[in-house]
Design a protein around this motif. Structure first.
Motif, PDB file in Angstrom:
ATOM      1  N   THR A 291       2.073   3.980  11.851  1.00  0.00           N
ATOM      2  CA  THR A 291       1.416   3.221  10.797  1.00  0.00           C
ATOM      3  C   THR A 291       2.464   2.375  10.071  1.00  0.00           C
ATOM      4  O   THR A 291       3.596   2.816   9.879  1.00  0.00           O
ATOM      5  CB  THR A 291       0.644   4.138   9.813  1.00  0.00           C
TER       6      THR A 291
ATOM      7  N   ASN B 244       0.814  -1.223   0.000  1.00  0.00           N
ATOM      8  CA  ASN B 244       0.000   0.000   0.000  1.00  0.00           C
ATOM      9  C   ASN B 244       0.849   1.274   0.000  1.00  0.00           C
ATOM     10  O   ASN B 244       2.004   1.278   0.409  1.00  0.00           O
ATOM     11  CB  ASN B 244      -0.999  -0.021   1.159  1.00  0.00           C
TER      12      ASN B 244
ATOM     13  N   ALA C  19       3.460  -0.805  11.161  1.00  0.00           N
ATOM     14  CA  ALA C  19       4.133  -1.849  11.961  1.00  0.00           C
ATOM     15  C   ALA C  19       3.774  -3.218  11.389  1.00  0.00           C
ATOM     16  O   ALA C  19       4.640  -4.065  11.144  1.00  0.00           O
ATOM     17  CB  ALA C  19       3.723  -1.744  13.433  1.00  0.00           C
ATOM     18  N   GLY C  20       2.476  -3.424  11.146  1.00  0.00           N
ATOM     19  CA  GLY C  20       2.038  -4.715  10.608  1.00  0.00           C
ATOM     20  C   GLY C  20       2.507  -4.920   9.168  1.00  0.00           C
ATOM     21  O   GLY C  20       2.990  -5.996   8.808  1.00  0.00           O
TER      22      GLY C  20
ATOM     23  N   THR D 270      -4.168  -0.346   0.272  1.00  0.00           N
ATOM     24  CA  THR D 270      -4.793   0.697  -0.573  1.00  0.00           C
ATOM     25  C   THR D 270      -4.934   0.118  -1.980  1.00  0.00           C
ATOM     26  O   THR D 270      -3.950  -0.172  -2.637  1.00  0.00           O
ATOM     27  CB  THR D 270      -3.925   1.986  -0.630  1.00  0.00           C
TER      28      THR D 270
ATOM     29  N   VAL E   3       0.514   3.933   1.809  1.00  0.00           N
ATOM     30  CA  VAL E   3       0.696   4.605   3.107  1.00  0.00           C
ATOM     31  C   VAL E   3       2.047   4.240   3.711  1.00  0.00           C
ATOM     32  O   VAL E   3       2.778   5.094   4.199  1.00  0.00           O
ATOM     33  CB  VAL E   3      -0.435   4.201   4.089  1.00  0.00           C
ATOM     34  N   THR E   4       2.391   2.961   3.645  1.00  0.00           N
ATOM     35  CA  THR E   4       3.527   2.477   4.436  1.00  0.00           C
ATOM     36  C   THR E   4       4.640   1.863   3.582  1.00  0.00           C
ATOM     37  O   THR E   4       5.528   1.201   4.116  1.00  0.00           O
ATOM     38  CB  THR E   4       3.035   1.434   5.467  1.00  0.00           C
TER      39      THR E   4
HETATM   40  C1  LIG Z   1      -3.601   3.516   7.446  1.00  0.00           C
HETATM   41  C2  LIG Z   1      -3.754   2.637   6.270  1.00  0.00           C
HETATM   42  N1  LIG Z   1      -4.801   2.799   5.415  1.00  0.00           N
HETATM   43  C3  LIG Z   1      -4.767   1.949   4.389  1.00  0.00           C
HETATM   44  S1  LIG Z   1      -3.442   0.911   4.432  1.00  0.00           S
HETATM   45  C4  LIG Z   1      -2.899   1.620   5.878  1.00  0.00           C
HETATM   46  C5  LIG Z   1      -1.677   1.163   6.579  1.00  0.00           C
HETATM   47  C6  LIG Z   1      -1.966   0.084   7.565  1.00  0.00           C
HETATM   48  O1  LIG Z   1      -0.747  -0.298   8.159  1.00  0.00           O
HETATM   49  P1  LIG Z   1      -0.674  -1.351   9.327  1.00  0.00           P
HETATM   50  O2  LIG Z   1      -1.648  -2.440   9.007  1.00  0.00           O
HETATM   51  O3  LIG Z   1       0.723  -1.835   9.289  1.00  0.00           O
HETATM   52  O4  LIG Z   1      -1.010  -0.611  10.580  1.00  0.00           O
END
Ligand SMILES: Cc1ncsc1CCOP(=O)(O)O
Ligand SMILES: Nc1ncnc2c1ncn2[C@@H]1O[C@H](COP(=O)(O)OP(=O)(O)O)[C@@H](O)[C@H]1O
Ligand SMILES: [Mg+2]
Length: 303
Positions: free
Chosen positions: A233, A51, A235-236, A94, A53-54
């Protein structure tokens, strides 16, 4: 921040093993240590479709663990690069409309070539497009699924491995379920994945306050980590990327354990040094680099 960075990290003599199955765990610990060493020594490539975001944290975490990163959203790119990638990582956090065709196409190509991959079913259960994509993976399944408890329960439900009555409501990217609520769904999912792989080897990793890893038969609980992991955001997502890095050099159960244990130890070190989420993320990357194979493999593992 507290200074108990090594609380859950101990040498073999200190390890808690309530069932007393020391021989198995001794062998498992050696394989975990070897996986961590092999990644540092061979810098394997684990390619990611992840995604927006990360994505940066995923790549940096893979590098900090000792691996190499390559990110792409193009099926032809990914399918070509799979021949030099030790394992791949797919994260559905995403989604764009064209992913509905791209992701099943990639999964089918991985299946055809028996290429190992990790799925992070972020926000499983939400949205028609995401559900369609995740459903399609049932016919071309990953080697490891890594997610939080709600995501694991939702995926097991949509693949018909548990009844809908056992599932909870969809949870967005955060879990609304405790890790223990996902034990049976995780075991059923891992057994399904194992039966779908050529060598019957697969694993499911459920993250949370205490992580859980299963190959469908054995269940391991991994305590520790830091509550600050919930305040950054990715970590997973980055744990999923690092799981793919270890999968490039190790069997699925060992890869899932090594990554989750590394994350718990690194999070403890980072928490002890951090002043808040921002510096925590920086210290987390440093700790992913500095935690030793012996610290990872010497961690508390409850079986
Ligand atoms: C905030 C967010 N929105 C869509 S993907 C994402 C990142 C989720 O990251 P994680 O599952 O590692 O917290
Ligand atoms: N409360 C907590 N205490 C300790 N570690 C945690 C906690 N919550 C999450 N973690 C750790 O954060 C990482 C990501 O887990 P999680 O937050 O469940 O994933 P996701 O971000 O996909 O929901 C894992 O290494 C997990 O062990
Ligand atoms: Mg997640």
């Amino acid at each position: 921040m507290s200074d108990d960075s090594q609380t859950h990290c101990c040498n073999d003599a200190d390890n808690t093993n309530p069932t007393g199955d020391l021989n198995d765990l001794t062998d498992l610990r050696e394989r975990i240590a070897q996986a961590v060493r092999d990644v540092k020594k061979t810098t394997p490539l684990a390619q990611s479709f992840t995604n927006f975001v990360t994505i940066n944290l995923v790549a940096n975490a893979q590098l900090a663990a000792g691996g190499t990163a390559a990110m792409s959203f193009l099926p032809d790119d990914i399918i070509d690069t799979a021949s030099i990638s030790g394992a791949d990582y797919i994260n559905v956090g995403t989604l764009l409309p064209f992913y509905k065709d791209a992701l099943p196409q990639i999964a089918r190509a991985f299946r055809k070539s028996d290429h190992k991959w990790v799925l992070d079913p972020v926000a499983a259960g939400i949205g028609k497009t995401r559900t369609e994509i995740l459903r399609s993976f049932r016919a071309a399944p990953p080697t490891i699924v890594r997610g939080n408890a709600s995501e694991i329960i939702a995926l097991a439900t949509m693949w018909g491995l548990i009844s809908a009555d056992e599932a909870s409501r969809p949870a967005g990217v955060e879990s609304v379920d405790e890790v223990d609520a996902a034990i049976e769904p995780a075991k059923k999912l891992a057994a399904f994945l194992s039966a779908s792989t050529p060598n019957n080897q697969a694993a499911v990793a459920v993250s949370g306050k205490v992580d859980l890893v299963t190959d469908g038969e054995h269940v391991y609980r991994l305590p520790g980590g830091s509550p600050l992991m919930e305040k950054i955001t990715g970590a997973g997502c980055s744990l999923g990327g690092v799981t793919a890095t270890y999968l490039a050099v190790a069997e699925p159960l060992v890869a899932a354990l090594a990554a989750s244990l590394l994350y718990n130890r690194a999070a403890e070190v980072a928490e002890a040094k951090a002043e808040g989420p921002g510096s925590f993320q920086v210290h987390l990357l440093d700790a992913l680099w500095n935690v030793t194979p012996e610290q990872v493999a010497g961690s508390e593992i409850l079986s």
